[in-house]
Design a protein around this motif. Sequence first.
Motif, mmCIF file in Angstrom:
data_model
loop_
_atom_site.group_PDB
_atom_site.id
_atom_site.type_symbol
_atom_site.label_atom_id
_atom_site.label_comp_id
_atom_site.label_asym_id
_atom_site.label_seq_id
_atom_site.Cartn_x
_atom_site.Cartn_y
_atom_site.Cartn_z
ATOM 1 N N GLN A 255 0.830 -1.215 0.000
ATOM 2 C CA GLN A 255 0.000 0.000 0.000
ATOM 3 C C GLN A 255 0.861 1.261 0.000
ATOM 4 O OE1 GLN A 255 -3.425 0.150 2.741
ATOM 5 N NE2 GLN A 255 -2.950 -1.993 3.249
ATOM 6 N N GLU A 256 1.936 1.225 0.774
ATOM 7 C CA GLU A 256 2.800 2.403 0.859
ATOM 8 C C GLU A 256 3.481 2.696 -0.479
ATOM 9 O OE1 GLU A 256 4.058 2.813 5.526
ATOM 10 O OE2 GLU A 256 5.365 1.602 4.256
ATOM 11 N N LEU A 257 3.890 1.642 -1.179
ATOM 12 C CA LEU A 257 4.512 1.836 -2.493
ATOM 13 C C LEU A 257 3.500 2.393 -3.493
ATOM 14 C CD1 LEU A 257 6.683 -1.412 -2.655
ATOM 15 C CD2 LEU A 257 7.554 0.936 -2.655
ATOM 16 N N LEU A 258 2.251 1.951 -3.367
ATOM 17 C CA LEU A 258 1.212 2.455 -4.261
ATOM 18 C C LEU A 258 0.840 3.903 -3.939
ATOM 19 C CD1 LEU A 258 -1.183 -0.628 -4.508
ATOM 20 C CD2 LEU A 258 0.110 0.391 -6.394
ATOM 21 N N ARG A 259 0.739 4.209 -2.651
ATOM 22 C CA ARG A 259 0.296 5.544 -2.242
ATOM 23 C C ARG A 259 1.458 6.513 -2.024
ATOM 24 N NH1 ARG A 259 -4.273 4.732 2.304
ATOM 25 N NH2 ARG A 259 -4.150 7.026 2.203
ATOM 26 N N ARG A 260 2.677 5.978 -2.062
ATOM 27 C CA ARG A 260 3.909 6.778 -2.013
ATOM 28 C C ARG A 260 4.030 7.604 -0.734
ATOM 29 N NH1 ARG A 260 6.331 6.561 -6.949
ATOM 30 N NH2 ARG A 260 5.026 5.796 -8.678
ATOM 31 N N GLN A 261 3.642 6.995 0.387
ATOM 32 C CA GLN A 261 3.816 7.660 1.680
ATOM 33 C C GLN A 261 3.768 6.650 2.817
ATOM 34 O OE1 GLN A 261 0.401 10.016 3.081
ATOM 35 N NE2 GLN A 261 -0.747 9.296 1.292
ATOM 36 N N THR A 262 4.329 7.032 3.952
ATOM 37 C CA THR A 262 4.332 6.181 5.141
ATOM 38 C C THR A 262 2.963 6.240 5.800
ATOM 39 O OG1 THR A 262 6.689 6.650 5.460
ATOM 40 C CG2 THR A 262 5.484 5.757 7.343
ATOM 41 N N LEU A 263 2.317 5.087 5.912
ATOM 42 C CA LEU A 263 0.915 5.040 6.305
ATOM 43 C C LEU A 263 0.662 4.793 7.792
ATOM 44 C CD1 LEU A 263 -0.532 3.033 3.275
ATOM 45 C CD2 LEU A 263 -0.520 5.511 3.645
ATOM 46 N N ALA A 264 1.711 4.532 8.558
ATOM 47 C CA ALA A 264 1.525 4.311 9.993
ATOM 48 C C ALA A 264 2.769 4.762 10.733
ATOM 49 C CB ALA A 264 1.241 2.833 10.277
ATOM 50 N N GLY A 265 2.594 5.067 12.008
ATOM 51 C CA GLY A 265 3.717 5.519 12.820
ATOM 52 C C GLY A 265 3.274 6.610 13.779
ATOM 53 N N PRO A 266 4.159 7.052 14.661
ATOM 54 C CA PRO A 266 3.816 8.099 15.633
ATOM 55 C C PRO A 266 3.276 9.384 15.008
ATOM 56 C CG PRO A 266 5.903 7.080 16.210
ATOM 57 C CD PRO A 266 5.509 6.521 14.879
ATOM 58 N N HIS A 267 3.635 9.638 13.740
ATOM 59 C CA HIS A 267 3.139 10.853 13.067
ATOM 60 C C HIS A 267 1.666 10.742 12.681
ATOM 61 C CE1 HIS A 267 4.044 8.122 9.797
ATOM 62 N NE2 HIS A 267 3.396 8.906 8.951
ATOM 63 N N ARG A 268 1.064 9.575 12.888
ATOM 64 C CA ARG A 268 -0.363 9.381 12.577
ATOM 65 C C ARG A 268 -1.171 8.971 13.812
ATOM 66 N NH1 ARG A 268 -2.339 8.248 7.196
ATOM 67 N NH2 ARG A 268 -0.882 9.041 5.648
ATOM 68 N N ASP A 269 -0.553 9.014 14.971
ATOM 69 C CA ASP A 269 -1.230 8.592 16.193
ATOM 70 C C ASP A 269 -2.150 9.692 16.719
ATOM 71 O OD1 ASP A 269 0.207 6.320 15.813
ATOM 72 O OD2 ASP A 269 1.551 6.596 17.525
ATOM 73 N N ASP A 270 -2.968 9.349 17.706
ATOM 74 C CA ASP A 270 -3.966 10.304 18.195
ATOM 75 C C ASP A 270 -4.238 10.070 19.679
ATOM 76 O OD1 ASP A 270 -5.839 12.324 18.194
ATOM 77 O OD2 ASP A 270 -7.329 11.257 16.987
ATOM 78 N N LEU A 271 -4.825 11.085 20.303
ATOM 79 C CA LEU A 271 -5.355 10.960 21.648
ATOM 80 C C LEU A 271 -6.872 10.966 21.563
ATOM 81 C CD1 LEU A 271 -3.172 13.536 23.647
ATOM 82 C CD2 LEU A 271 -2.895 11.057 23.533
ATOM 83 N N GLN A 272 -7.505 10.135 22.367
ATOM 84 C CA GLN A 272 -8.965 10.135 22.450
ATOM 85 C C GLN A 272 -9.349 10.658 23.826
ATOM 86 O OE1 GLN A 272 -9.484 5.983 21.388
ATOM 87 N NE2 GLN A 272 -10.071 6.526 19.293
ATOM 88 N N LEU A 273 -10.182 11.704 23.839
ATOM 89 C CA LEU A 273 -10.540 12.417 25.063
ATOM 90 C C LEU A 273 -11.984 12.102 25.428
ATOM 91 C CD1 LEU A 273 -9.106 15.881 23.904
ATOM 92 C CD2 LEU A 273 -7.856 13.962 24.925
ATOM 93 N N TYR A 274 -12.210 11.750 26.705
ATOM 94 C CA TYR A 274 -13.540 11.313 27.118
ATOM 95 C C TYR A 274 -14.029 12.093 28.349
ATOM 96 C CZ TYR A 274 -12.568 7.264 24.166
ATOM 97 O OH TYR A 274 -12.261 6.450 23.096
#
Length: 370
Positions: A255-274
């Motif tokens: 998928q990464e080769l097709l979309r030409r970008q890094t698809l997972a990692g700390p740069h895509r993480d999130d916080l969920q606030l409740y």
Amino acid sequence: MRLKSIGIENFRNHRHLEFDPGQRITNIYGCNGSGKTSILEAIHYCALTKGFSGNSDRDCLMFGEEVFTIRSSFESDQGSETKVAVAYAPSKEKRILVNEQELQIFSRHIGLIPCVTFTPRELVIITGGPAERRRFMDTAICQYDRKYLSDLLQYRRVLQQRNALLSSYGDLAAVETSLEVLTDQLVTHAVEIVAARERFISSFSVMLDEVYRWQPDCAKSAITYHSSLHHHETQLSKKEMQAQFSERYRVLKKQELLRRQTLAGPHRDDLQLYLNGREIRKFASQGQQRAFLVAMKMTMHAYLHEHSDEMPVTLLDDLFSELDAKVSSVMLETLSSKGQVIITSTEKRDGNDITYFSIDEYRKTSGQER
């Protein structure tokens, strides 16, 4: 830590300004557009090497001038003095001097002067995208964990190289060989970043729920960290995490080769606030969201104090226009024991032991009426 004095030249709409805040709460007040926020931004430059508004250094230079300068003096809780000077000219870029020694690497200054801010625009931490919540988390951790800051900078460097490689149109075999090397490097830093974030949120969430109890609605708060590289059903060792991350990138490779970008990692993480078990971004009122953000900032203050042995300087921009009278009153009372706090407002705020600074009066007495 407290700010003893700051002098500003050609910064934003201040041609010249000298400001000596009190040791506890200082209220900077004046009409809109008078430059209240600019004072806080100058302090933020001295603490964290950049402003909090998101504007570039060039945007902070007064129109028609060639250089802005900021000179400040801070005193630690142990009584030692730190002098910070910032100078920016478009032709020479930014210079930062600490105790008259020029910094070659700005990141080494982060954490020396712990600082917590609140501005109305920061509500995007609650309502905006994952990048805003990652920035909140990274700003907190970087102020007490130098290894985290180093790993974060290295991760970003490798990520940039990896994305450039994925975007290239070179020989596929060569790309895959280089990709393997960069992936291994990325995983090494990702493991450290995610582990540090998980430790931070685990502790921060407990502290937040304690801080949130002073809110009038007494609701129960929670924060969870969501990693794009692994699930959190079980606590993993760094070795197990590394193996899981490597496998995740192996699965994503096509998928990464097709979309030409890094698809997972700390740069895509999130916080969920409740709040009371419901995601605050989707279900809370605007007032609840503001109160939650204030609680997060108060918790960051307590967290940094605990981990740095210094009481952070707190900068609150136009706070009271965003909160109701009851929350504002409780917060002022709470802040009175939280070290140095500098607040901006359009009107003079009533309270005990508050130092006042009228920016409109300052302009008149200094001959700088607009």
